[in-house]
Design a protein around this motif. Structure first.
Motif, PDB file in Angstrom:
ATOM      1  N   GLN A 296      19.811  31.563 -14.240  1.00 27.86           N
ATOM      2  CA  GLN A 296      19.365  30.572 -13.310  1.00 27.86           C
ATOM      3  C   GLN A 296      19.819  29.136 -13.985  1.00 27.86           C
ATOM      4  O   GLN A 296      20.194  28.136 -13.328  1.00 27.86           O
ATOM      5  CB  GLN A 296      17.625  30.465 -13.481  1.00 27.86           C
ATOM      6  CG  GLN A 296      17.048  29.490 -12.498  1.00 27.86           C
ATOM      7  CD  GLN A 296      17.576  29.896 -11.038  1.00 27.86           C
ATOM      8  OE1 GLN A 296      17.246  31.004 -10.758  1.00 27.86           O
ATOM      9  NE2 GLN A 296      17.568  28.840 -10.026  1.00 27.86           N
ATOM     10  N   HIS A 297      19.714  29.051 -15.285  1.00 26.55           N
ATOM     11  CA  HIS A 297      20.075  27.919 -15.693  1.00 26.55           C
ATOM     12  C   HIS A 297      21.562  27.702 -15.860  1.00 26.55           C
ATOM     13  O   HIS A 297      21.837  26.386 -15.340  1.00 26.55           O
ATOM     14  CB  HIS A 297      19.610  27.718 -17.350  1.00 26.55           C
ATOM     15  CG  HIS A 297      20.305  26.541 -17.971  1.00 26.55           C
ATOM     16  ND1 HIS A 297      19.885  25.243 -18.174  1.00 26.55           N
ATOM     17  CD2 HIS A 297      21.413  26.405 -18.916  1.00 26.55           C
ATOM     18  CE1 HIS A 297      20.524  24.540 -18.791  1.00 26.55           C
ATOM     19  NE2 HIS A 297      21.417  25.227 -19.538  1.00 26.55           N
ATOM     20  N   GLN A 298      22.565  28.436 -16.022  1.00 24.65           N
ATOM     21  CA  GLN A 298      23.782  28.570 -15.549  1.00 24.65           C
ATOM     22  C   GLN A 298      23.990  28.057 -14.278  1.00 24.65           C
ATOM     23  O   GLN A 298      25.047  27.428 -14.019  1.00 24.65           O
ATOM     24  CB  GLN A 298      24.695  29.676 -16.213  1.00 24.65           C
ATOM     25  CG  GLN A 298      24.521  30.059 -17.524  1.00 24.65           C
ATOM     26  CD  GLN A 298      25.167  29.015 -18.261  1.00 24.65           C
ATOM     27  OE1 GLN A 298      24.705  28.325 -19.325  1.00 24.65           O
ATOM     28  NE2 GLN A 298      26.311  28.774 -18.005  1.00 24.65           N
ATOM     29  N   HIS A 299      23.602  28.761 -13.319  1.00 23.21           N
ATOM     30  CA  HIS A 299      23.712  28.465 -12.051  1.00 23.21           C
ATOM     31  C   HIS A 299      23.197  26.876 -11.705  1.00 23.21           C
ATOM     32  O   HIS A 299      24.156  26.150 -10.754  1.00 23.21           O
ATOM     33  CB  HIS A 299      22.850  29.448 -11.058  1.00 23.21           C
ATOM     34  CG  HIS A 299      22.915  29.238  -9.490  1.00 23.21           C
ATOM     35  ND1 HIS A 299      22.042  28.446  -8.678  1.00 23.21           N
ATOM     36  CD2 HIS A 299      23.815  29.736  -8.715  1.00 23.21           C
ATOM     37  CE1 HIS A 299      22.436  28.491  -7.494  1.00 23.21           C
ATOM     38  NE2 HIS A 299      23.479  29.146  -7.642  1.00 23.21           N
ATOM     39  N   GLU A 300      22.152  26.536 -12.172  1.00 17.48           N
ATOM     40  CA  GLU A 300      21.925  24.967 -11.890  1.00 17.48           C
ATOM     41  C   GLU A 300      22.665  24.166 -12.526  1.00 17.48           C
ATOM     42  O   GLU A 300      23.053  23.015 -11.931  1.00 17.48           O
ATOM     43  CB  GLU A 300      20.389  25.011 -12.269  1.00 17.48           C
ATOM     44  CG  GLU A 300      19.317  25.590 -11.528  1.00 17.48           C
ATOM     45  CD  GLU A 300      17.971  25.364 -12.227  1.00 17.48           C
ATOM     46  OE1 GLU A 300      17.743  24.778 -13.382  1.00 17.48           O
ATOM     47  OE2 GLU A 300      17.044  25.929 -11.739  1.00 17.48           O
ATOM     48  N   LEU A 301      23.364  24.419 -13.667  1.00 21.94           N
ATOM     49  CA  LEU A 301      24.346  23.678 -14.431  1.00 21.94           C
ATOM     50  C   LEU A 301      25.558  23.253 -13.645  1.00 21.94           C
ATOM     51  O   LEU A 301      25.994  22.373 -13.629  1.00 21.94           O
ATOM     52  CB  LEU A 301      24.320  24.194 -15.788  1.00 21.94           C
ATOM     53  CG  LEU A 301      25.040  23.544 -16.993  1.00 21.94           C
ATOM     54  CD1 LEU A 301      24.252  22.120 -17.223  1.00 21.94           C
ATOM     55  CD2 LEU A 301      25.595  24.234 -18.056  1.00 21.94           C
ATOM     56  N   ALA A 303      26.282  24.032 -10.396  1.00 20.21           N
ATOM     57  CA  ALA A 303      25.892  23.874  -8.876  1.00 20.21           C
ATOM     58  C   ALA A 303      26.580  22.452  -8.575  1.00 20.21           C
ATOM     59  O   ALA A 303      27.217  22.518  -7.402  1.00 20.21           O
ATOM     60  CB  ALA A 303      24.543  23.906  -8.629  1.00 20.21           C
ATOM     61  N   ARG A 307      29.537  22.476  -5.608  1.00 21.40           N
ATOM     62  CA  ARG A 307      29.186  21.602  -4.297  1.00 21.40           C
ATOM     63  C   ARG A 307      30.617  20.744  -4.263  1.00 21.40           C
ATOM     64  O   ARG A 307      30.944  20.577  -3.102  1.00 21.40           O
ATOM     65  CB  ARG A 307      27.935  20.948  -4.397  1.00 21.40           C
ATOM     66  CG  ARG A 307      26.912  21.839  -4.085  1.00 21.40           C
ATOM     67  CD  ARG A 307      25.741  20.936  -3.682  1.00 21.40           C
ATOM     68  NE  ARG A 307      25.349  20.105  -4.753  1.00 21.40           N
ATOM     69  CZ  ARG A 307      24.470  20.498  -5.890  1.00 21.40           C
ATOM     70  NH1 ARG A 307      23.854  21.746  -5.841  1.00 21.40           N
ATOM     71  NH2 ARG A 307      23.943  19.562  -6.632  1.00 21.40           N
ATOM     72  N   TRP A 313      27.954  28.767  -3.458  1.00 23.07           N
ATOM     73  CA  TRP A 313      27.383  28.991  -4.464  1.00 23.07           C
ATOM     74  C   TRP A 313      26.119  29.752  -4.557  1.00 23.07           C
ATOM     75  O   TRP A 313      25.131  29.568  -4.317  1.00 23.07           O
ATOM     76  CB  TRP A 313      27.344  27.700  -5.295  1.00 23.07           C
ATOM     77  CG  TRP A 313      26.812  27.728  -6.976  1.00 23.07           C
ATOM     78  CD1 TRP A 313      25.911  26.953  -7.283  1.00 23.07           C
ATOM     79  CD2 TRP A 313      27.473  28.060  -7.945  1.00 23.07           C
ATOM     80  NE1 TRP A 313      25.732  27.342  -8.798  1.00 23.07           N
ATOM     81  CE2 TRP A 313      26.819  27.883  -9.220  1.00 23.07           C
ATOM     82  CE3 TRP A 313      28.659  28.914  -8.118  1.00 23.07           C
ATOM     83  CZ2 TRP A 313      27.294  28.416 -10.444  1.00 23.07           C
ATOM     84  CZ3 TRP A 313      29.068  29.365  -9.289  1.00 23.07           C
ATOM     85  CH2 TRP A 313      28.446  29.095 -10.402  1.00 23.07           C
TER      86      TRP A 313
END
Length: 578
Positions: A296-301, A303, A307, A313
């Motif tokens: 989750q952290h890697q995804h948010e970092l 994102a 975009r 994503w």
């Protein structure tokens, strides 16, 4: 250097002798019982030929001498008697073969019979079997076969007649061929030892070159990071001033400078990471890891980057409770960061997906994209340093081609297996498999520390500490600076104690940030400490981490450093006013 010169070197001669000793002992152990059977057959044939007393006495003597010789050689080896062992390998075979020669003479003193022909064949077979235990040691083999060959030839010659002469000649020819085989074995052995010596020298030269390269990267990294460290704080100051004065043009300029600096830092970090991994300076520290939270952290970092590229994503996590694994979270994050950054960078349109698949006690982390894919013949090469598919012009915006090389080394360090599935125009799919484990017991949350944002910066580079003080001062922090340990201690007072410390590793007069930390701790200062350095030597960095310091490599982003300190102190940036 010629071959003959190299073979006269003490190192080569010792290596050759060591190899012959090793092979001789090994083959003697392997062939001991085969020779025992051959000696027993010889004694039995001697008895059948009529040499009854010689068969008993000399046969038993041969058996005892052969086993005694083997035990003596092993004892000399086990007790480090190298010189005596070499002498024993040369002359002890003669003691065994003399008793066999005496038995042959006793047999041929009997009336001529088929048993004498059979015993000749057995003894020659025994001589052929002695080639392997000789291990290329020609003097030792000659000492063993000369008495037997002499006894056989003389015994057949004394029989008289053309057939006996032909038999004696055949024995000489056959023994000559065996001696030639041992000599050829010795030549091959010399070649192998010489090749091993050349390979060892080449390996040592390559290791020295690798160490020199690592030292060069370390020195270059340290020297390059010093001015960049001051520059990053100054850029942060410019950004802060642009916000205060609402100057859009200044903000754009600062943002451009920051992006360029981030690119330079990324390139430096990649080169540094490769050199550290090659030097074995990176170690894995496994611990329980919440895979859901990590992904989750890697995804948010990443994102915002996805975009910006206009990509879909996606993050796919299995339903239910979080999955846990036992691995090094920092290294695993680095692996995923490189894989995801590559997927975003090389996917012009479409989607990038990060997924966690739970299957029969295994967690499979998948990074997949809809990019151009990698041809089968290049899928191994993409893990090589500085190799990039479709970037022959070395476009700097596509990086150096180190990302997957770093991934391969980190995956090996984590003892994981990385799989790549790809076809041209069908994207790439990278997958990592980890064993799942039970969730660890929940830990009680620590109370946030109280206090003001007071920062002590210790660095002997004036531009760096001034730039950092100016930047954090704009945030309203109380910042004091020092160049060494005495100046740092002088900044402390009952009315001013730091909430956080930022220390450089290398200071003047051979002092280090660790020395300063120890002195501050001794004076009662227990503030959390950050070591900000351009140093790459693994030993002081390991000591810093063991001392509880957070290690950051220059150049450090000013916003990132302020954010880390604020998060550690559990106080938002906007309230950090003194």
């Amino acid at each position: 250097m010629t071959v003959r010169q190299s073979e006269r070197e003490p190192e080569f001669l010792q290596a050759l002798q060591d190899e012959r000793i090793r092979l001789s002992l090994l083959q003697n152990r392997r062939m001991r019982w085969a020779h025992t059977l051959a000696n027993g057959a010889t004694a039995w044939l001697a008895y059948q030929a009529g040499a009854h007393e010689a068969a008993w006495t000399l046969g038993l003597a041969t058996l005892l001498l052969a086993h005694g010789r083997a035990a003596l050689l092993q004892w000399l080896h086990d007790h480090g008697r190298r010189a005596a062992l070499l002498q024993a390998l040369t002359w002890s075979p003669a003691v065994v073969s003399l008793s066999q020669a005496a038995l042959l003479i006793a047999v041929f003193q009997q009336p001529f019979s088929l048993w004498q022909t059979l015993i000749t064949m057995v003894m020659f077979g025994n001589a052929a079997g002695g080639v392997a235990p000789a291990a290329g040691h020609l003097p030792g083999y000659l000492a063993w076969c000369a008495p037997i060959a002499g006894a056989l030839v003389l015994s057949w010659l004394q029989r008289g007649g053309l057939e006996s002469w032909i038999f004696a000649l055949l024995i000489l020819v056959l023994f000559a061929l065996l001696i030639q085989a041992v000599a050829e074995q010795a030549r091959l052995q010399r070649d192998m030892v010489r090749l091993g010596s050349d390979l060892r020298r080449a390996k040592e030269g390559a290791e020295r070159a690798s160490e020199a390269k690592t030292r060069f990267f370390a020195a270059a990294s340290h020297d390059l990071r010093q001015p960049l460290a001051a520059l990053t704080y100054q850029i942060a100051t410019v950004q802060a001033l642009a916000g205060v004065h609402k100057d859009e043009r200044l903000a754009q300029t600062a943002a451009g400078l920051r992006r360029s600096l981030q690119d330079s830092r990324s390139l430096l970090d990649s080169l540094l990471e490769v050199s550290q991994l090659e030097a074995g300076a990176v170690a894995a520290h496994p611990e329980p890891v919440d895979l859901h939270a990590l992904l989750q952290h890697q995804h948010e970092l990443l994102a915002p980057l996805a975009r910006e590229r206009g990509l879909l994503w996606e993050l796919q996590l299995p339903p239910g409770p979080a999955r846990w694994a036992h691995t090094d979270p920092a290294l695993l994050r680095r692996v995923l960061s490189n894989l995801l950054s590559n997927a975003i960078k090389f996917t012009p349109q479409g989607w990038v997906r990060l997924a966690l698949i739970d299957h029969e006690g295994l967690a499979q982390i998948v990074v997949q994209d809809s990019g151009p894919g990698i041809p089968a013949d290049l899928q191994e090469r993409v893990f090589e340093e500085f190799f990039q598919v479709g970037n022959a012009a070395r476009d700097r915006t596509q990086g150096l081609g180190l990302g997957l090389a770093i991934v391969r080394r980190l995956v090996k360090l984590l003892d994981l297996e990385l799989q790549l599935e790809s076809q041209p125009a069908q994207g790439c799919r990278f997958s990592l498999s980890l064993a799942l484990q039970a969730a660890p017991p929940a830990a009680a949350a620590a109370a946030p520390p109280l206090g003001r944002h007071r920062l002590l910066v210790v660095d002997d580079e004036v531009p760096i500490r001034d730039a950092l003080a100016q930047w954090l001062g704009l945030l309203g922090w109380s910042v004091r600076t020092a160049a060494d340990c005495p100046e740092a201690l002088a900044q402390l007072s009952p009315l001013w104690q730091p909430d956080a410390l930022v220390l450089d590793l290398r200071l003047r007069a051979g002092a280090t940030g660790l020395d300063v930390l120890n002195a501050l701790r001794a004076s009662g200062c227990q503030a959390p400490a950050w070591l900000v350095t351009g140093e790459t030597d693994p030993e002081p960095l390991r000591q810093a981490r063991e001392a509880g310091m957070t290690v950051l490599h220059k150049p450090v982003d000013g916003l990132e450093l302020a954010g880390q300190i604020s998060e550690r102190l559990r106080q938002p940036l906007q309230n950090s006013r003194t």
